[in-house]
Design an enzyme around this catalytic site. Structure first.
Site, short mmCIF file in Angstrom:
data_model
loop_
_atom_site.label_atom_id
_atom_site.label_comp_id
_atom_site.label_asym_id
_atom_site.label_seq_id
_atom_site.Cartn_x
_atom_site.Cartn_y
_atom_site.Cartn_z
N GLY A 278 0.31 9.00 2.22
CA GLY A 278 1.23 10.17 2.55
C GLY A 278 2.46 10.04 3.30
O GLY A 278 3.30 10.69 3.42
N GLY B 126 4.14 7.22 3.30
CA GLY B 126 5.29 6.35 2.74
C GLY B 126 4.47 4.90 2.19
O GLY B 126 3.61 4.73 2.14
N ASP C 42 -5.08 7.92 15.95
CA ASP C 42 -5.39 7.93 14.52
C ASP C 42 -6.12 6.57 14.33
O ASP C 42 -5.98 5.91 13.32
CB ASP C 42 -4.24 7.94 13.67
CG ASP C 42 -4.70 8.32 12.02
OD1 ASP C 42 -3.98 7.96 11.46
OD2 ASP C 42 -5.80 8.68 12.08
N GLY D 88 0.75 -1.50 -0.10
CA GLY D 88 -0.04 0.08 -0.05
C GLY D 88 0.66 1.33 -0.03
O GLY D 88 2.08 1.11 0.27
#
Length: 711
Positions: free
Chosen positions: A415, A417, A533, A412
């Site tokens: 943003g 990396g 997150d 995958g």
């Protein structure tokens, strides 16, 4: 004719003997090693007796035609460890980890007195550690973990004063640590004695191990007595693990022992005090006052310990006034000093901001900032780099070369990396996240952060195993979790040929596991962390669909690493886009709205620092998603609304449960009560007021009661 044939045979034998006899002494010693081994993979196939020396053989490194290294890890070599290695006079490094060697450690091995590293972990070696190990005065790394060694740790080991890494975990070692352990091995940077049968008290001089950088792991032994206060003298970033011993008494609260989570002290029923919830008895609440000081009773009359009136010994009224006045003056002075220093550091910061990019201009100004300035030795030069893989636990059995030579598949991109699935030669599979190139060289800050994350160990947290830092590359190496992410498990993904929704029992198992992982981060991790997150994309599913929370601390690490992560790698070989495996991909739910934001608590955009209540809200949204089978963005007619609002609307309109619950689970009507209970927990988590949301520990308790009642 017969004589000619005899002569030909003689010449053939003579020439063979010449060929056989040309191998030097070191080659002969290693050849005897090969002869004693089983080599099922043919790793030693190019070891030929006809060679002049062994310097071209697999696993052998020479310097000036002398063998300096024997490194043959993970090749399933079986047999006895040969004493002949001790005859290699220039030998510096032996690495035979993760093979199938058995038998005892040969005494003659320790005749190689220049040996600097001896790595034999992951074999089946038995017997005791010979006292001759003290002959290795240059030894820096000794790792004999994961064997069957017994007996005590020899006192002669303390002669190895250059020792930096000592790993003896997962053996059957007994007895007490040698006297002078801490005072002698002051160069130690890593110490792991866990999972043995060591006993006796923890030496008080272990506080002298000031070079330690990672973990002092004494867990899962039989150590007794109290925890020495001197352990507080260890570097503060060192994690001290004393779990599952027979320690007793109050946990000292000084230096490196302050603000530790309870994990480090679990399994010691005799321990009391913070951070455990086991209070100490009244008579151990602290040291009693020294007998030379007067005891002041409640009526204010000074009395000496023997009951006298204390005349001539107590302080006069004038003396008391003088002492108080002195204290006030001292406090005022400290306050003024603090104020001056604070203003100085602010001025420094201002000058630094004004002169960003021009350090020559600001050097004079920085000299004037005398207070609250970090020691210059703590600041890493911009030219300092780390070009080696740094393991975060003693179980890492691969090195940088193996990692970079492995096959890598893109899982995958984001943003932050690229994430790769990396398969090593021996079949070990890892997940490697590349944080990108360039950026500021804040290595010390990065190191502190990543090593703190690497200490987290919980069945529902993805393990960070190692990292790599340089100007060109920042890599994080994790355990690979094989069954993709929760977003895909709930909703499937574009192009998936067949998709079977999860049954309720699996969903409940996943929901419990996530709660336990978050509760560990919040309550029991060393620093009581917050994820900040949480979403289905970073909840990975293992072999048995058990959840593993990933990406913890990732934003912080990416920020420290700096730079914009690129989407191409020049490090990993054999990069291939593996279309059928994308466990780190985001499930596509709406082309018009960003679904990730709907897992954030309402107060998040207005707050600077994430809180545990944020995680509770994110967890509640995930519960609603799993119960309803819907995406965090719900299409209602021609409009879209977030899932939380949609559920609340259904409740306000008193819609039946069947309208809310995933239609796939309609057949599981006997689980309806559990679904309703989970829905209530979810609604409690998504309360707009953070204070009304339950803690993850309370959620775990509620889930335990729920599953216990339905069992």
């Amino acid at each position: 004719m017969v004589s000619a044939l005899v002569w030909f045979v003689f010449l053939l034998l003579f020439n063979s003997s010449v060929l056989v006899g040309c191998l030097n002494d070191e080659g002969v010693a290693l050849w005897s090693f090969k002869q004693s081994l089983q080599d099922p993979e043919g790793s030693l196939s190019n070891w030929n007796y006809s060679d002049e020396n062994p310097c071209s053989w697999n696993g052998i490194t020479c310097k000036e035609e002398k063998v300096v290294s024997v490194s043959i890890p993970k090749k399933k070599l079986g047999g006895f460890l040969p004493p002949a290695l001790g005859s290699l006079t220039a030998l510096r490094h032996v690495n035979l980890r993760n093979n199938k060697l058995y038998g005892s450690l040969p005494v003659k091995l320790f005749e190689a007195q220049g040996l600097q590293s001896l790595v034999l972990y992951g074999n089946s070696l038995s017997g005791s550690i010979p006292s001759e190990i003290g002959n290795l005065s240059y030894l820096q790394t000794l790792d004999l973990s994961q064997n069957f060694l017994n007996g005590s740790i020899p006192a002669s080991l303390l002669h190895c004063k250059r020792l930096r890494t000592l790993g003896l975990s997962q053996n059957n070692l007994t007895g007490a640590l040698p006297d002078g352990f801490g005072a002698s091995l002051v160069a130690l940077e890593k110490l792991d004695l866990s999972f043995n049968n060591l006993s006796g008290s923890i030496p008080g001089d272990m506080g002298n191990l000031s070079s330690l950088k990672e973990t002092v792991d004494l867990s899962h032994n039989h150590f007794t007595g109290s925890i020495p206060e001197s352990l507080g003298n260890l570097p503060e970033k060192v994690y001290i693990d004393l779990a599952y011993n027979n320690l007793s008494g109050r946990i000292p609260q000084n230096g490196a022992l302050v603000n530790r989570g309870p994990t480090a002290f679990l399994g010691n029923p005799g321990l009391c005090g913070s951070p455990l919830k086991n209070p100490c008895p009244r008579d151990t609440l602290g040291a009693s006052p020294p007998s030379s000081l007067p005891y002041i009773p409640t009526n204010g009359s000074p009395m000496t310990p023997d009951g006298g009136d204390g005349k001539g010994r107590g302080l006069s009224k004038g003396a008391v006034v003088a002492i108080v006045a002195g204290d006030v003056v001292g406090i005022c002075f400290i306050g003024l000093l603090f104020s001056y220093c604070y203003s100085s550091v602010c001025a420094c910061r201002k000058h630094r901001d004004e002169d960003t990019g021009n350090f020559e201009k600001s050097s004079k100004r920085r000299k004037e900032c005398l207070c609250f300035r970090k020691d210059e030795s703590e600041t890493l030069s911009e030219n300092v780099e780390q070009y080696d893989l740094v393991p975060l636990d003693m179980q890492v059995s691969f090195d940088l070369d193996e990692l970079l030579k492995a096959s890598a598949f893109v899982l995958g991109k984001s943003g932050i990396g690229i994430v790769y699935k990396v398969v090593l030669e021996d079949g070990l599979t890892l997940a490697v996240r590349r944080l990108g190139e360039g950026g500021s060289q804040r290595f010390k800050e990065f190191q502190t952060e990543v090593e703190a994350i690497g200490k987290l160990r919980h069945p529902n947290i993805v393990k960070l195993r190692a990292y790599y830092w340089s100007i060109d590359e920042k890599l994080l190496i994790y355990d690979y979790i094989p069954n993709g992410n929760l977003a895909t498990a709930i909703h499937g993904k574009a192009g998936m040929v067949s998709f079977t929704p999860l049954p309720w029992s699996i969903r409940l198992k996943i929901m419990k596991g996530i709660a336990k992982g978050l509760a560990y981060l919040h309550e029991f991790s060393p620093k009581k962390y917050v994820h900040g997150d949480l979403k289905p994309n970073n909840i990975m599913l293992g072999h048995n669909m058990e959840p593993h929370i990933s990406d913890f601390g990732l934003g912080r690490l990416a920020n420290i690493a700096g730079g914009s992560p690129t989407l191409q790698s020049n490090r990993m070989t054999s990069e291939k886009q593996q279309q059928q495996e994308t466990p780190f991909e985001v499930a596509s739910v709406s082309p018009t709205m960003n679904s990730a934001s709907f897992y954030q608590a309402p107060e998040a955009p207005k707050s600077v620092k994430p809180s545990q209540k944020w995680d509770a809200y994110s967890y509640g949204v995930i519960l609603l998603e799993m119960i309803s089978g819907r995406s965090p963005i719900v299409q209602v007619g021609t409009t879209e609304m977030d899932l939380v609002r949609w559920i609340q609307l259904c409740i306000e309109e008193k819609k039946p449960l069947s309208d809310v619950v995933d239609p796939f689970m309609a057949r599981e009507s006997e689980k309806e009560e559990e679904m309703v209970a989970m829905l209530k927990i979810a609604l409690a988590c998504v309360q707009a007021n953070p204070e009304k949301r339950p803690s993850m520990r309370h959620i775990c308790d509620a889930l335990d009661r729920l599953t216990a009642s339905s069992a």
